[in-house]
Each structure stands twice: as C-alpha cells, then as structure tokens.
Design a protein around this motif. Structure first.
Motif, PDB file in Angstrom:
ATOM      1  N   LEU B  90      -0.688   3.681   3.982  1.00  0.00           N
ATOM      2  CA  LEU B  90      -1.160   3.161   3.048  1.00  0.00           C
ATOM      3  C   LEU B  90       0.383   2.358   2.640  1.00  0.00           C
ATOM      4  N   LEU B  91       0.022   1.007   2.874  1.00  0.00           N
ATOM      5  CA  LEU B  91       1.310   0.272   2.405  1.00  0.00           C
ATOM      6  C   LEU B  91       1.290  -0.854   1.193  1.00  0.00           C
ATOM      7  N   CYS B  92       2.493  -0.907   0.604  1.00  0.00           N
ATOM      8  CA  CYS B  92       2.647  -1.495  -0.629  1.00  0.00           C
ATOM      9  C   CYS B  92       2.699  -3.080  -0.355  1.00  0.00           C
ATOM     10  N   ARG B  93       1.947  -3.867  -0.713  1.00  0.00           N
ATOM     11  CA  ARG B  93       1.974  -5.275  -0.402  1.00  0.00           C
ATOM     12  C   ARG B  93       3.258  -6.016  -1.034  1.00  0.00           C
ATOM     13  N   GLU B 127      -5.754  -0.382   8.396  1.00  0.00           N
ATOM     14  CA  GLU B 127      -4.839  -0.811   7.529  1.00  0.00           C
ATOM     15  C   GLU B 127      -5.236  -0.541   6.222  1.00  0.00           C
ATOM     16  N   LEU B 128      -4.280   0.093   5.429  1.00  0.00           N
ATOM     17  CA  LEU B 128      -4.657   0.117   4.071  1.00  0.00           C
ATOM     18  C   LEU B 128      -3.485  -0.433   3.297  1.00  0.00           C
ATOM     19  N   THR B 129      -3.860  -1.554   2.371  1.00  0.00           N
ATOM     20  CA  THR B 129      -2.746  -2.028   1.638  1.00  0.00           C
ATOM     21  C   THR B 129      -2.994  -1.876   0.254  1.00  0.00           C
ATOM     22  N   GLY B 130      -2.063  -2.020  -0.841  1.00  0.00           N
ATOM     23  CA  GLY B 130      -2.276  -1.797  -2.343  1.00  0.00           C
ATOM     24  C   GLY B 130      -0.895  -2.227  -2.937  1.00  0.00           C
ATOM     25  N   LEU B 131      -1.115  -1.765  -4.327  1.00  0.00           N
ATOM     26  CA  LEU B 131       0.254  -1.918  -5.050  1.00  0.00           C
ATOM     27  C   LEU B 131       0.830  -0.623  -5.248  1.00  0.00           C
ATOM     28  N   CYS B 132       1.953  -0.014  -5.051  1.00  0.00           N
ATOM     29  CA  CYS B 132       2.394   1.334  -5.312  1.00  0.00           C
ATOM     30  C   CYS B 132       2.606   1.497  -7.032  1.00  0.00           C
TER      31      CYS B 132
END
Lengths: 139, 139
Positions: B90-93, B127-132
């Motif tokens: 899970l990756l912070c955009r 792929e998972l992305t979001g805002l940490c």
DNA sequence: CAAGGATCGGTAATGATTTTCATTATTGGC
DNA sequence: GCCAATAATGAAAATCATTACCGATCCTTG
C-alpha cells in the motif's frame, strides 16, 4: 447494453469525432491502445486526430465509462465499460482478448486493507494477464 | 535481512556501480524511480550512469529481488524485496511511503481465477494507493 | 447572422526508458 | 600475477506514448 449516445452526453459536446471514437471503442469490444484505435478510425475513413482520440478516451475514463490498464510496455489500453460497476479483467497478452472476472473477493479485500491501514482515499489497480486458450494452442 | 552481496551474485558480474545501485535501493527502503535513485547516487558522490541504474534495476526485477509499480504518470518505481515471496504494498501517493499488506487473499483469488479461466501463465498486478496518516493530516 | 466558447488537429515538446557503440573493468585460466 | 575473452559501462542518440501549443473551425445562443 449502452449506446454511444449515453457516453457522449457525459463528456461534453456531441461532435462527429467523438462519436466515431466512442463507436470504434465499443465496436472493438476489448482493450485497445489510443494509437491502434486511431489507426482503425483512419482505416475506416474517419478523419480524427490522434490528439482527439486521447482526449476522448481520457474524458470517458473520467466519466467512468471506460477502464484502463497498462500493458507491459507501459502503454495504456482502454475498454468501454457498459455497466457502471468497477470491473476487473483477465487479459490475453498475445491477442488482447479480455474477459471480465469475478471481482467481489478483491473488492472486499481491498476495502478491508484500506480500513485497517489508516490510509485515506485508498484506490486499487488489479490486472490479470495470461494466454487465452486459443493463443496457448497456437504457440 | 538480506545483504547487497546476495543480490549482486544473482545478476552477473560484481561491479562498483551495481554495488552502489543495490545499496542505494536498499537504503531508500521504499519505492523509488530510476531517475530519483540516480540523483541520490550522484549526490552522494557515486559515479554511475543513468542507464546503468536502469539496467541494474531491471536485472533485480528479473532475479526477483525487487518489486515494481507504476505511479500515476506511468513512471516505474522500484523497491528492494528482502524476502523471496511475492508481496503487495500500500503506497502513499503523496510521500511514497509504502507498507506491505497481507496478500494471501488476493493470491488465492488470483490462483482460482486462473484455474477456472482456461488461460495459461496467468500473472497478476495489484497496486494499492492512498494517503498515509501523516500526509492526510498535513493536507 | 455574429460573438463566444468549445473542439479540432498538426506539430512541437516532454519524459521515461532503451539502444548504440566505443571504451573500460571483471573474471577465469595459465 | 598476467591476459585474453567477454560482460558492463556511459554519453549521446533514438523510441514511444502522451501532452501542450495554438491557430483554424465548428456549435450554440442571442
């Protein structure tokens, strides 16, 4: 099944170029690259600029009427989305044949991961590729 | 934890450039683009060409010692994989922070879809992305 | 029919990645 | 340790998809 008209109304003015782009996308049925779609349009006599193809496809994606994947070379491939639900596909690497797959499991999983992660606005991309029965036979 | 030496042995000759590229990738900890990694190497005084960075990263991926994702602009981001298992993140955009997520559910799902599809050599990208939490707070 | 704004399309620009190819460094054998 | 075979390097040029520019064109509304 949806009509091109439905899509056109979502993305602004109704023009001959956009009509043919949307029509070509629907006719193609599966995932296509912008360049390939442009070539197809030119071949069948439509006078549409590559730029307009890109803009129309981007607008469709924006409106939720098309799905996008990246092929191995990084090119974006587009597919018309007949139904409004978020959908995942299994795509043949050789011929481009795409078939929708049951997505509920991943959707649920992604939602749960998002929940427990502390991350906000979690989005996901899931791409499945393989060799379809026909391509597997002919290789 | 794995050593750069382990990776170097997998991808051919042991050179000063590859050593520093692998070292920089491990030091970085998360996902980095080739260009950013090259900049970091130059800043810390290493004399490495950009295309050597690309070649080394490609070799690591080939050897299964690195994972790759595409950011929204289409750029490929690389992350050193310490353990041999296939892993999703899970990756912070906003800041690039990446955290491994439980992948068993998707793995099982992907395997089942592959089984019943009739497709061969099915591969998947998730792929998972979001805002940490930190970036969410500061926005 | 005219004005204003959206749209078009050809071309140039962008940006990441790859190729080319001459030079250099590493490795295995002596 | 020395040497040739061969893989690796790097600077610059080539690709490739995508985007930005911008003047020309087409709708649409008044």
């Amino acid at each position: 099944m949806s009509e091109p008209a439905d899509d056109l109304d979502l993305i602004g003015r109704r023009t001959a170029q956009r009509t043919s782009v949307v029509g070509a996308l629907i006719d193609h049925g599966g995932f296509v690259g912008a360049r390939a779609l442009h070539d197809a349009l030119r071949t069948q006599g439509a006078r549409v600029g590559l730029n307009t193809v890109y803009r129309t496809l981007a607008a469709l994606v924006e409106a939720g009427r098309a799905d996008v994947v990246r092929d191995r070379g990084g090119e974006r491939l587009f597919r018309h989305r007949a139904f409004p639900e978020h959908q995942h596909y299994l795509l043949c690497r050789a011929c481009g044949l795409s078939t929708p797959v049951d997505s509920e499991t991943v959707e649920t999983w992604a939602a749960r991961v998002a929940d427990i992660s502390g991350f906000a606005e979690v989005e996901h991309t899931v791409e499945l590729t393989g060799l379809c029965p026909r391509c597997r036979a002919s290789s």
